[in-house]
Design an enzyme around this catalytic site. Structure first.
Site, PDB file in Angstrom:
ATOM      1  N   LYS A 119      -0.417   5.926  -0.237  1.00 11.40           N
ATOM      2  CA  LYS A 119      -1.320   6.651   0.654  1.00 11.40           C
ATOM      3  C   LYS A 119      -1.744   5.810   1.861  1.00 11.40           C
ATOM      4  CE  LYS A 119      -1.368  10.325  -1.919  1.00 11.40           C
ATOM      5  NZ  LYS A 119      -0.155  10.101  -2.685  1.00 11.40           N
ATOM      6  N   GLU A 203     -12.288   6.096   2.600  1.00 11.36           N
ATOM      7  CA  GLU A 203     -12.387   7.025   3.717  1.00 11.36           C
ATOM      8  C   GLU A 203     -13.805   7.577   3.831  1.00 11.36           C
ATOM      9  OE1 GLU A 203      -7.910   8.937   4.082  1.00 11.36           O
ATOM     10  OE2 GLU A 203      -9.509  10.092   3.122  1.00 11.36           O
ATOM     11  N   HIS A 238     -12.109  17.128  -8.185  1.00  8.99           N
ATOM     12  CA  HIS A 238     -11.152  16.936  -7.090  1.00  8.99           C
ATOM     13  C   HIS A 238      -9.799  17.582  -7.385  1.00  8.99           C
ATOM     14  CE1 HIS A 238     -14.174  14.189  -5.695  1.00  8.99           C
ATOM     15  NE2 HIS A 238     -14.015  13.416  -6.740  1.00  8.99           N
ATOM     16  N   ARG A 294       6.732  17.166  -2.757  1.00  6.63           N
ATOM     17  CA  ARG A 294       7.149  18.034  -3.853  1.00  6.63           C
ATOM     18  C   ARG A 294       6.615  19.433  -3.603  1.00  6.63           C
ATOM     19  NH1 ARG A 294       2.317  18.538  -6.713  1.00  6.63           N
ATOM     20  NH2 ARG A 294       0.891  16.777  -6.491  1.00  6.63           N
TER      21      ARG A 294
END
Length: 674
Positions: A119, A203, A238, A294
């Protein structure tokens, strides 16, 4: 089908494999399955042309074993391997192993997976491609002190994410600096367990974010298409539970900007096949979140509005075919998907296990059901708790929501706890139907969405009683058996007058006595002093009854099992009652408050207490990992830890004792497991 492969192995299980088999079989491709020992009798194995067991129940010993999957492809004669959209779908070593074995991999290149799988590296790549990012820290230095300093620079609240993560694993929202260290440790632990990599990024946590994603298709001939948008903001832990397409209430500039950014992201890594680019949208701005290399669980809503079979195009692209359109096809109508999961929302969305005694979702116009289970299957702690995806399509968003609500009203699942009532509450809430939900929707409306249901109304109680009585009548006098005499009648027989008896139903802690008098096909049911004349007739559809109470008739969907009855009324709700056996002994007392037990089978991820510790009520003592979730087991009372019976890494069964407490005021000495 020139160039299309003849046999396909799906390196996945459950609903994912069943969904891919459906398209492969339509295309004339032989369907090959792999399975763990726990899945030997599962639906995806039953639907396969050939299947091979590749290991024990834990995914790490079966579905995550690339060597065994590639060997299974060789033994079964597979020309291609589809990874599904979980397990190995984002592991670059699988396409590399397929290339070495001479088997087609249905998905992107290993290089593209590797580029987007990290990421932090992916965000650097996207920044270079001009795709906007959320401010944060994506650096290589993973020292705790460096991360803590970067967290203070970014400011709170912020989000910790696993660099190698996905599906909400290794992700924590941190509201204040004091909670950062504990959240970082938990995120690292979960990331290491899930991905074998405990690196994280940080973040800024946006105040009112929407989770919006774009489905892409890219062929080997240079065409990259963005297929509308999806809103996936309704999430718990999440992880998404409600998705819809197209994303509602987006300004045209944002909608076109998302499509352009998604195509730019795909081109930046030379992407081929189906993928998903995820964004955070807030006000008039959007930021790149991640790219899933995917197919996604929520792809059916995109299929519904575009008319495309995305799995078919995955297969065609993998076979070298060119996309037949140069621009994205137009969208038609609106689609909403609900993920029906084995979990208890009233217990912190805790995953549930058990045997599915009954599983029925009505198949009506505008409704699609993707599922990998059927009645009789066991829901184990080894895999994702999702039972089915229920997808509704309509000409408008309101019509799609109404159709989905009606389908959920008549869905009956017995044997395990589910989130069915929570899904119904979400779809009926004005904040969803009339507003624009953000990722904080569940937390914002938790009181209204997750409150225990109100007591069953009179109609529901009478419908439940009618369902039980009608089931007993059919059992006594089966269809076609003829009249055998009064001795076969379960309701009893009297020479003069009607037999009278009492049926007791229990809803939670409430016991409901019903006085029953029967004459032919009519029951007189007395409830709380009022007598109702009730009749019931089978209606079209499994489990459907038409119930007449006095002069009023209504349709109900019901299920009668040994010891219980479940009913639903159109537009009103669902209720479940226990059938009280007058001859059964009273239930035993619950375990004492000094016993801290595991509510589910799983693996001990951490023990957060020591013998002799004085703990407060609600303090986390043990963390259990099960069904892709970390469950925090808290102290039920204030007390002292006198015994610990588990250690990190242990596998425990449901009900296994973890910690023994001496409530405050009791003197005790303790022990810990060696």
């Amino acid at each position: 089908m020139n160039g299309m492969f003849r046999s396909l192995l799906v390196a996945n299980r459950g609903e994912i494999a069943v969904r891919i088999f459906r398209t492969a079989r339509r295309l004339g491709i032989s369907c090959l399955a792999v399975h763990s020992e726990a899945d030997a009798t599962s639906l995806h194995v039953a639907l396969a042309d050939h299947a091979l067991c590749i290991g024990p129940a834990p995914a790490s010993e079966s579905y995550l074993r690339i060597d065994r999957i590639v060997e299974a492809a060789r033994l079964l004669g597979a020309e291609a391997i589809h990874p599904g959209y979980g397990f190995l779908a984002e592991n670059p070593r699988l396409p590399e192993a397929c290339a070495e074995a001479g088997v087609v991999f249905v998905g992107p290149s290993a290089a593209a997976i590797r580029a987007m799988g990290d990421k932090a590296a992916a965000k650097a790549l996207m920044a270079a491609a001009g795709v906007p990012l959320v401010p944060g820290y994506h650096g290589e230095d993973q020292d705790d002190a460096v991360l803590a300093a970067e967290a203070l620079r970014i400011g709170f609240p912020l989000v910790i994410k696993a660099c190698a993560g996905g599906g909400g694993r290794g992700m924590r929202v941190v509201e204040r600096a004091e909670a950062f260290a504990d959240a970082l440790a938990a995120a690292r632990r979960e990331a290491a367990a899930a991905f074998g990599d405990d690196r994280v990024l940080l973040e800024r946590h946006l105040a009112r974010p929407r989770h919006v994603e774009v489905q892409i298709l890219a062929d080997t001939h240079g065409t990259v298409l963005a297929l509308s948008s999806r809103d996936c903001s309704i999430q718990r832990r999440h992880q998404k539970i409600i998705e819809e397409a197209p994303a509602p209430s987006l300004p045209d500039a944002i909608r076109s900007g998302l499509a352009e950014a998604a195509v730019a992201a795909a081109r930046a890594v030379g992407y081929v096949n189906a993928g998903t680019v995820e964004f955070i949208v807030e006000d008039e701005r959007f930021h790149f979140l991640e790219m899933n290399t995917r197919m996604q669980v929520e792809h059916p809503v995109t299929e519904a509005i575009t008319g495309l079979d995305l799995v078919e195009w995955q297969l065609r692209i993998a076979a070298g075919e060119k996309l037949p359109f140069a621009s994205s096809p137009p969208v038609r109508g609106h689609a909403v998907e609900a993920r029906l999961c084995a979990e208890d929302p009233l217990e912190g969305w805790r995953p549930a296990t058990g045997q599915l005694l009954h599983f029925a979702v009505p198949l009506v116009e505008g409704i699609r059901v993707d599922s990998g289970v059927r009645a009789g299957d066991a829901v184990t702690p080894f895999y994702d708790p999702m039972l089915a995806k229920i997808i509704a399509h309509g000409e408008t968003r309101a019509e799609a929501i109404a159709r989905l609500r009606a389908a959920l009203d008549h869905t009956i699942v017995e044997g395990v706890a589910t989130n069915l009532d929570a899904l119904r509450a979400i779809l009926a809430h004005p904040g969803f139907t009339e507003g624009v939900p953000t990722t904080g929707f569940l937390a914002q409306h938790e009181g209204a969405l997750l409150s225990p249901p109100p007591p069953a109304p009179t109609e529901a109680i009478l419908a439940a009683a009618a369902a039980v009585l009608e089931a007993q009548r059919r059992l006594a006098w089966p269809e076609g058996s003829g009249h055998r005499g009064p001795w076969d009648r379960l309701e009893g027989w009297r020479l003069f007058g009607s037999a009278r008896r009492t049926l007791r139903l229990r809803e939670g802690s409430r016991t409901i006595p019903l006085a029953i008098a029967q004459s032919g096909h009519v029951w007189e049911i007395t409830l709380e002093g009022d007598t109702h004349r009730v009749e019931a007739y089978e209606a079209e559809g499994e489990g459907d009854l038409r119930v007449r109470v006095g002069d009023r008739q209504f349709r109900t969907r019901s299920l009668v099992l040994p010891g219980s009855v479940a009913v639903s009324l159109p537009g009103a709700g669902r209720w479940r009652f226990a059938i009280v056996d007058a001859l059964s002994p009273p239930e035993g007392d619950a375990a004492g408050d000094d016993r801290v037990a595991s509510p589910i089978p799983g693996r001990v991820a951490a023990v957060l207490c020591s013998v002799g510790d004085v703990v407060s009520r609600g303090q986390t003592l043990v963390v259990i990992e099960a069904m892709k979730t970390e469950l925090r087991i808290n102290a039920p009372v204030e007390g002292r830890v006198v015994r610990i019976d588990v250690a990190p890494g242990d596998h425990v069964e449901e009900g296994a004792e973890l910690v023994q407490l001496a409530p405050s005021g009791e003197a005790a000495t303790g022990a810990v497991r060696e």
